[in-house]
Design a protein around this motif. Sequence first.
Motif, mmCIF file in Angstrom:
data_model
loop_
_atom_site.group_PDB
_atom_site.id
_atom_site.type_symbol
_atom_site.label_atom_id
_atom_site.label_comp_id
_atom_site.label_asym_id
_atom_site.label_seq_id
_atom_site.Cartn_x
_atom_site.Cartn_y
_atom_site.Cartn_z
ATOM 1 N N THR B 14 0.816 -1.218 0.000
ATOM 2 C CA THR B 14 0.000 0.000 0.000
ATOM 3 C C THR B 14 0.849 1.267 0.000
ATOM 4 O O THR B 14 0.365 2.337 -0.294
ATOM 5 C CB THR B 14 -0.934 0.032 1.219
ATOM 6 N N GLN B 15 2.130 1.120 0.331
ATOM 7 C CA GLN B 15 3.016 2.284 0.452
ATOM 8 C C GLN B 15 2.951 3.255 -0.732
ATOM 9 O O GLN B 15 2.732 4.443 -0.539
ATOM 10 C CB GLN B 15 4.459 1.804 0.655
ATOM 11 N N PRO B 16 3.120 2.743 -1.975
ATOM 12 C CA PRO B 16 3.171 3.694 -3.091
ATOM 13 C C PRO B 16 1.854 4.438 -3.294
ATOM 14 O O PRO B 16 1.840 5.506 -3.894
ATOM 15 C CB PRO B 16 3.469 2.801 -4.308
ATOM 16 N N MET B 17 0.735 3.834 -2.799
ATOM 17 C CA MET B 17 -0.566 4.465 -2.997
ATOM 18 C C MET B 17 -0.704 5.700 -2.118
ATOM 19 O O MET B 17 -1.313 6.679 -2.498
ATOM 20 C CB MET B 17 -1.703 3.481 -2.639
ATOM 21 N N ARG B 18 -0.134 5.632 -0.920
ATOM 22 C CA ARG B 18 -0.315 6.731 0.026
ATOM 23 C C ARG B 18 0.588 7.898 -0.325
ATOM 24 O O ARG B 18 1.684 7.747 -0.845
ATOM 25 C CB ARG B 18 0.005 6.250 1.440
ATOM 26 N N GLU B 19 0.126 9.049 0.010
ATOM 27 C CA GLU B 19 0.859 10.274 -0.322
ATOM 28 C C GLU B 19 1.622 10.724 0.917
ATOM 29 O O GLU B 19 1.058 11.388 1.792
ATOM 30 C CB GLU B 19 -0.154 11.326 -0.793
ATOM 31 N N ALA B 20 2.914 10.359 1.007
ATOM 32 C CA ALA B 20 3.800 10.750 2.102
ATOM 33 C C ALA B 20 3.082 10.859 3.457
ATOM 34 O O ALA B 20 2.803 11.949 3.934
ATOM 35 C CB ALA B 20 4.480 12.077 1.778
ATOM 36 N N PRO B 21 2.727 9.738 4.075
ATOM 37 C CA PRO B 21 1.865 9.785 5.250
ATOM 38 C C PRO B 21 2.547 10.365 6.484
ATOM 39 O O PRO B 21 1.864 10.817 7.397
ATOM 40 C CB PRO B 21 1.533 8.309 5.489
ATOM 41 N N SER B 22 3.882 10.397 6.530
ATOM 42 C CA SER B 22 4.559 10.770 7.755
ATOM 43 C C SER B 22 4.675 12.291 7.921
ATOM 44 O O SER B 22 5.061 12.764 8.970
ATOM 45 C CB SER B 22 5.961 10.154 7.777
ATOM 46 N N LEU B 23 4.330 13.059 6.893
ATOM 47 C CA LEU B 23 4.527 14.500 6.969
ATOM 48 C C LEU B 23 3.465 15.166 7.846
ATOM 49 O O LEU B 23 2.275 14.905 7.706
ATOM 50 C CB LEU B 23 4.470 15.122 5.561
ATOM 51 N N SER B 24 3.896 16.052 8.736
ATOM 52 C CA SER B 24 2.961 16.813 9.544
ATOM 53 C C SER B 24 2.438 17.997 8.720
ATOM 54 O O SER B 24 2.911 18.251 7.609
ATOM 55 C CB SER B 24 3.642 17.311 10.803
ATOM 56 N N LEU B 25 1.486 18.736 9.277
ATOM 57 C CA LEU B 25 0.898 19.852 8.541
ATOM 58 C C LEU B 25 1.945 20.914 8.184
ATOM 59 O O LEU B 25 2.015 21.385 7.046
ATOM 60 C CB LEU B 25 -0.233 20.472 9.377
ATOM 61 N N THR B 26 2.792 21.270 9.176
ATOM 62 C CA THR B 26 3.832 22.276 8.906
ATOM 63 C C THR B 26 4.771 21.806 7.815
ATOM 64 O O THR B 26 5.123 22.566 6.916
ATOM 65 C CB THR B 26 4.661 22.573 10.173
ATOM 66 N N GLU B 27 5.166 20.507 7.901
ATOM 67 C CA GLU B 27 6.094 19.986 6.891
ATOM 68 C C GLU B 27 5.468 20.052 5.503
ATOM 69 O O GLU B 27 6.107 20.409 4.526
ATOM 70 C CB GLU B 27 6.479 18.546 7.222
ATOM 71 N N ARG B 28 4.160 19.720 5.455
ATOM 72 C CA ARG B 28 3.488 19.742 4.161
ATOM 73 C C ARG B 28 3.406 21.163 3.606
ATOM 74 O O ARG B 28 3.546 21.383 2.411
ATOM 75 C CB ARG B 28 2.092 19.118 4.271
ATOM 76 N N LEU B 29 3.198 22.131 4.494
ATOM 77 C CA LEU B 29 3.149 23.527 4.053
ATOM 78 C C LEU B 29 4.490 23.971 3.479
ATOM 79 O O LEU B 29 4.557 24.707 2.494
ATOM 80 C CB LEU B 29 2.768 24.429 5.227
ATOM 81 N N ILE B 30 5.586 23.472 4.122
ATOM 82 C CA ILE B 30 6.922 23.846 3.659
ATOM 83 C C ILE B 30 7.181 23.250 2.278
ATOM 84 O O ILE B 30 7.765 23.891 1.405
ATOM 85 C CB ILE B 30 7.989 23.386 4.685
ATOM 86 N N VAL B 31 6.707 22.002 2.088
ATOM 87 C CA VAL B 31 6.952 21.318 0.819
ATOM 88 C C VAL B 31 6.189 21.973 -0.320
ATOM 89 O O VAL B 31 6.677 22.116 -1.426
ATOM 90 C CB VAL B 31 6.589 19.824 0.946
ATOM 91 N N MET B 32 4.943 22.418 -0.044
ATOM 92 C CA MET B 32 4.132 23.013 -1.113
ATOM 93 C C MET B 32 4.720 24.352 -1.554
ATOM 94 O O MET B 32 5.062 25.191 -0.707
ATOM 95 C CB MET B 32 2.693 23.186 -0.646
ATOM 96 N N PRO B 33 4.824 24.585 -2.848
ATOM 97 C CA PRO B 33 5.561 25.750 -3.324
ATOM 98 C C PRO B 33 4.824 27.077 -3.171
ATOM 99 O O PRO B 33 5.426 28.095 -2.878
ATOM 100 C CB PRO B 33 5.825 25.432 -4.793
ATOM 101 N N VAL B 34 3.501 27.116 -3.357
ATOM 102 C CA VAL B 34 2.795 28.393 -3.495
ATOM 103 C C VAL B 34 2.111 28.831 -2.205
ATOM 104 O O VAL B 34 2.106 30.018 -1.864
ATOM 105 C CB VAL B 34 1.743 28.310 -4.633
ATOM 106 N N VAL B 35 1.553 27.864 -1.495
ATOM 107 C CA VAL B 35 0.597 28.170 -0.425
ATOM 108 C C VAL B 35 1.176 29.112 0.631
ATOM 109 O O VAL B 35 0.580 30.135 0.953
ATOM 110 C CB VAL B 35 0.110 26.868 0.238
#
Lengths: 260, 281
Positions: B14-35
């Motif tokens: 199932t790993q490849p299906m999930r979208e980086a499950p370990s990232l917290s909200l702050t980490e995800r915000l940092i990764v996203m380019p525009v937001v």
Amino acid sequence: MGLATNAIDFRAVGQVFATESGPLTALDDVNLTIAQHEFVAVLGPSGCGKSTLLRLTAGLMLPTEGKVSVYRQPVTRPRDDVGIVFQQATLLPWANVLDNVTFPARHKRGRVGAPDRERAAEVIAAVGLKGFEARLPAELSGGMQQRVGIARALFLNPDILLMDEPFSALDALTRDAMGYELLKLWQASPKTVMFITHSIPEAVLLADRVIVMSARPGRIVADMPVPLGRPRDESALRAPEVQDFAAHLRELLIAKEPSL
Amino acid sequence: MSANADTSAKAALTQPMREAPSLSLTERLIVMPVVLPLLTFVIILVLWEAATRVFAIPSFILPAPTRIIEGFSAVTPSRWSAHVWATLRVALIGYLVAIAVSLPIAIGLAKSRLMSRALYPLLVVIQSVPVVAVAPIIIVVLGTDDAPRVVITFMIAFFPLVVSMTTGLMATPPELIELSRSLRAPQYREITQIRLPYAVPYIFSGLKISVTLAVIGAVVAEFVAADVGIGFFIQFSTSMFRLPQAWAGLVVLVAMSLFLFQVVSLSQRLFFPWSLPKERR
């Protein structure tokens, strides 16, 4: 080897470079003859003028003293029958493997024809890179990059192959594997090889003859045939007389190292 | 043991299906380019608006964002496009002239030590002349049409181009130059097939700096003498004390610079992807 003709001939060659701290003698009274299709390793510490020897043979520089000849002709400019492999593969990062190998044709004549692509396929297969033609250099390992470098040098089918520490940037395992592959290539299509190195095992494994040089000024201190037949493998390298030969080379190198 | 292996196998499936499950909200915000930058921008705008209202700051000192937006309607869209086109045209022509002039100079500097000794100090002197101070002189000499404005833009944009191109042309590994010499190839192919492509990453860093400088150059020229263009519009609006519309002109200029910068960045990514650092391809 019997009636072998001389491929490379150095007669009393000296090379002095003008530097900011005064003239620097890179080579002093170098006499050296390499027969056609002989594999000669030039062994020496860094700064002993090994690379100068190679560049003089390639016609990339002219000696300040003495005479360098290739096939009895004095070297005055680069020749068509000489291929060079550098320490780093120095491939074109924007060109794939095929375009890097055919680069000499594109650079020299301005175009790459069908026979060029056939020849490229041949040398790419010979260095074991079949199937990698469309890869960019950044997608290849260091060893594979240097295989492309070798294929590029073989592409114009030179009779003389000049190699400037070609495997020194590779890890030890890759280095050994590349050595054996180079021997296979050389046996399948004999060439005169001048192989610059600072590795004793590499020189012993590959060469018919080892030239030992000293540093500042660069002089030839020994010129000895390797006591080993061909084909060679790891077990042959472990023979006692080969070990003695390597030990002797080491003594020569250490005795001539000025800092020790 | 076996149950463990079973779940881990399922996890692997199932790993490849999930979208980086370990990232917290702050980490995800940092990764996203525009937001995140957009969010910061919006917060600043809101604070700005609130501050001008709460402290009753007069619009000639700092107009509120809403007043600036109103400023856009001070002139008709067709007048706006005339201003934008005038500035854009001068910036682009000056930029292209700067590229066309700096390339042969860079090739000369890289290939000949004689030329580099003779020309380089002169180039540094030219670069040291404050273009803003020379602009009125150039206008007097060349008249009031596009020509003097293009020259001023060129003067501001060309030095970074010469420096980056020369550096790039000299960055070629010496072994490749030796390879070229050993093949006895014609000299020009050493430039076209080795040195120029090797210089591409350097050339693009110069192109990115210069394209924003070209906009500055066009505006400086318009400050001195023009009857159309964003620079003229800003100066005219301030002289009439209509600050919100001057700010609107500024916003247009920033948008123009960003747009041109993006065009240069994108063309590098599109046409020379190998020249970018690996992680940004």
